[in-house]
Design an enzyme around this catalytic site. Structure first.
Site, PDB file in Angstrom:
ATOM      1  N   GLY A   1       0.791  -1.184  -0.036  1.00 17.90           N
ATOM      2  CA  GLY A   1       0.025   0.065  -0.031  1.00 17.90           C
ATOM      3  C   GLY A   1       0.902   1.306   0.078  1.00 17.90           C
ATOM      4  O   GLY A   1       2.043   1.264  -0.949  1.00 17.90           O
ATOM      5  N   GLU A   2       0.488   2.312   0.710  1.00 15.57           N
ATOM      6  CA  GLU A   2       1.055   3.624   0.868  1.00 15.57           C
ATOM      7  C   GLU A   2       1.331   4.522  -0.471  1.00 15.57           C
ATOM      8  O   GLU A   2       1.703   5.570  -0.513  1.00 15.57           O
ATOM      9  CB  GLU A   2       2.487   3.405   1.219  1.00 15.57           C
ATOM     10  CG  GLU A   2       2.690   2.761   2.655  1.00 15.57           C
ATOM     11  CD  GLU A   2       3.830   2.558   3.300  1.00 15.57           C
ATOM     12  OE1 GLU A   2       5.308   3.118   2.568  1.00 15.57           O
ATOM     13  OE2 GLU A   2       4.344   1.817   4.232  1.00 15.57           O
ATOM     14  N   GLY A   3       0.677   3.728  -1.550  1.00 18.46           N
ATOM     15  CA  GLY A   3       1.021   4.220  -2.884  1.00 18.46           C
ATOM     16  C   GLY A   3       2.453   4.235  -3.574  1.00 18.46           C
ATOM     17  O   GLY A   3       2.625   4.547  -4.516  1.00 18.46           O
TER      18      GLY A   3
END
Length: 338
Positions: free
Chosen positions: A309-311
């Site tokens: 995740g987190e971009g």
């Protein structure tokens, strides 16, 4: 790219430009489709990428109390502090590839004393409610989270950003993502539920059982916003709002992994045009993500078995996006060789 564009003069001119480059027809594969998509989003034969951003929304989940994650909910707070300090994977990859990072607390169960130019507080409430007992959000809270996403996108657009990726942080958020996927695609929940951050077989079975119970509880809901409020997350709702606003502003949208794609499914249900603005950066290791991409009939740029995740997928894929635009703008044509 989901090539739903009808033939029109601009599309034909862009295709002709790509086909006339100094290469065999179609030899750059997916990069050619990507260049066409970006040019059509910007409605020009010479697209530019300006001040790229990744916006990471963070929020906690009341459902985490049910043991549906391998990590405790407190990790959300710790990781946001890590973002602020610049030590997370997304910080590193954004710095490496020239993207600006903006982190927003829309629903973390904790108060942040640290300040940073890249950290914004827009807290709706300290985490969603336990959706096994009651809807995760009220309609007003869900709308406020959408507004947070829209506001931040408008802010970066004002700073001449025309391409934005969305990331998230929220322990337990593969569960709401799986539920949203189930409702938005109609796929069986068994195809939507995965191990998240690393559940063992027993943990996965428990997670599936709990999510089946929740899906049944809210089976009567049909409107996308009602489904999002009942079974979503504050950070997911903020991404939905951000994606809707980015499409409205004519921006390119970088879609990260499983969680971000679940938000895209909701955003598409609210405005189908969002899909034409979306670049799918990677196929994650989370079980349901491949099925999500298949349901959307899109091809991801990368397949690295990421599940962070987190971009991070957005930041890693961005050089390929740059390459597609550079090819369209700067590569010589066959005509120039004569």
């Amino acid at each position: 790219m989901n090539d739903s564009h009808l033939s029109d003069p601009l599309t034909d001119r862009i295709r002709q430009r790509i086909d006339n480059k100094t290469k065999p027809l179609g030899a750059l594969g997916h990069l050619e489709e990507l260049a066409l998509q970006i040019a059509l989003i910007q409605q020009t034969e010479t697209p530019i990428l300006s001040n790229p951003h990744v916006i990471v929304f963070a929020g906690d989940h009341g459902l985490a109390a049910e043991g549906i994650s391998a990590y405790p909910a407190s990790v959300t707070y710790s990781m946001v502090n890590n973002f602020i300090a610049g030590g997370a994977a997304i910080n590193i990859f954004c710095r490496q590839n020239g993207l600006q990072l903006l982190v927003c607390d829309v629903g973390v169960a904790g108060t942040f004393s640290a300040t940073s130019d890249t950290f914004v507080k827009y807290k709706i409430r300290p985490g969603t409610r336990n959706m096994r007992q009651e809807p995760a959000m009220t309609a007003d809270e869900c709308e406020a989270a959408l507004d947070a996403g829209k506001t931040l996108v408008n802010g970066v657009k004002y700073r001449d950003c025309n391409i934005v990726g969305f990331g998230e942080m929220g322990i337990g958020n593969t569960s709401p993502a799986a539920l949203l996927m189930h409702r938005m695609t109609g796929l069986p929940l068994t195809q939507c539920v995965g191990r998240g951050t690393g559940l063992d077989d027993a943990g996965l079975a428990r997670k599936l059982s709990i999510l089946e119970e929740i899906a049944d509880r809210y089976a009567h809901l049909t409107e996308p916003m009602a489904v999002l409020a009942a079974m979503g997350g504050l950070e997911i709702a903020a991404i939905v709002g951000g994606m809707l606003q980015a499409a409205e502003q004519g921006m390119v949208i970088l879609v990260d992994g499983f969680i971000a794609t679940s938000a895209l499914l909701v955003a598409r249900a609210l405005n189908p045009a969002v899909l034409t603005h979306a670049i799918f950066c990677h196929q994650s290791a989370e079980t349901g993500h491949q099925q999500m991409l298949k349901a959307l009939q899109v091809k991801p740029l990368l397949q690295l078995d990421l599940r962070l995740g987190e971009g991070t997928g957005c930041a890693l894929a961005y050089p390929l996006v740059q390459a597609a635009v550079a090819m369209l703008n700067d590569m010589a044509t066959m005509d120039s060789l004569q």
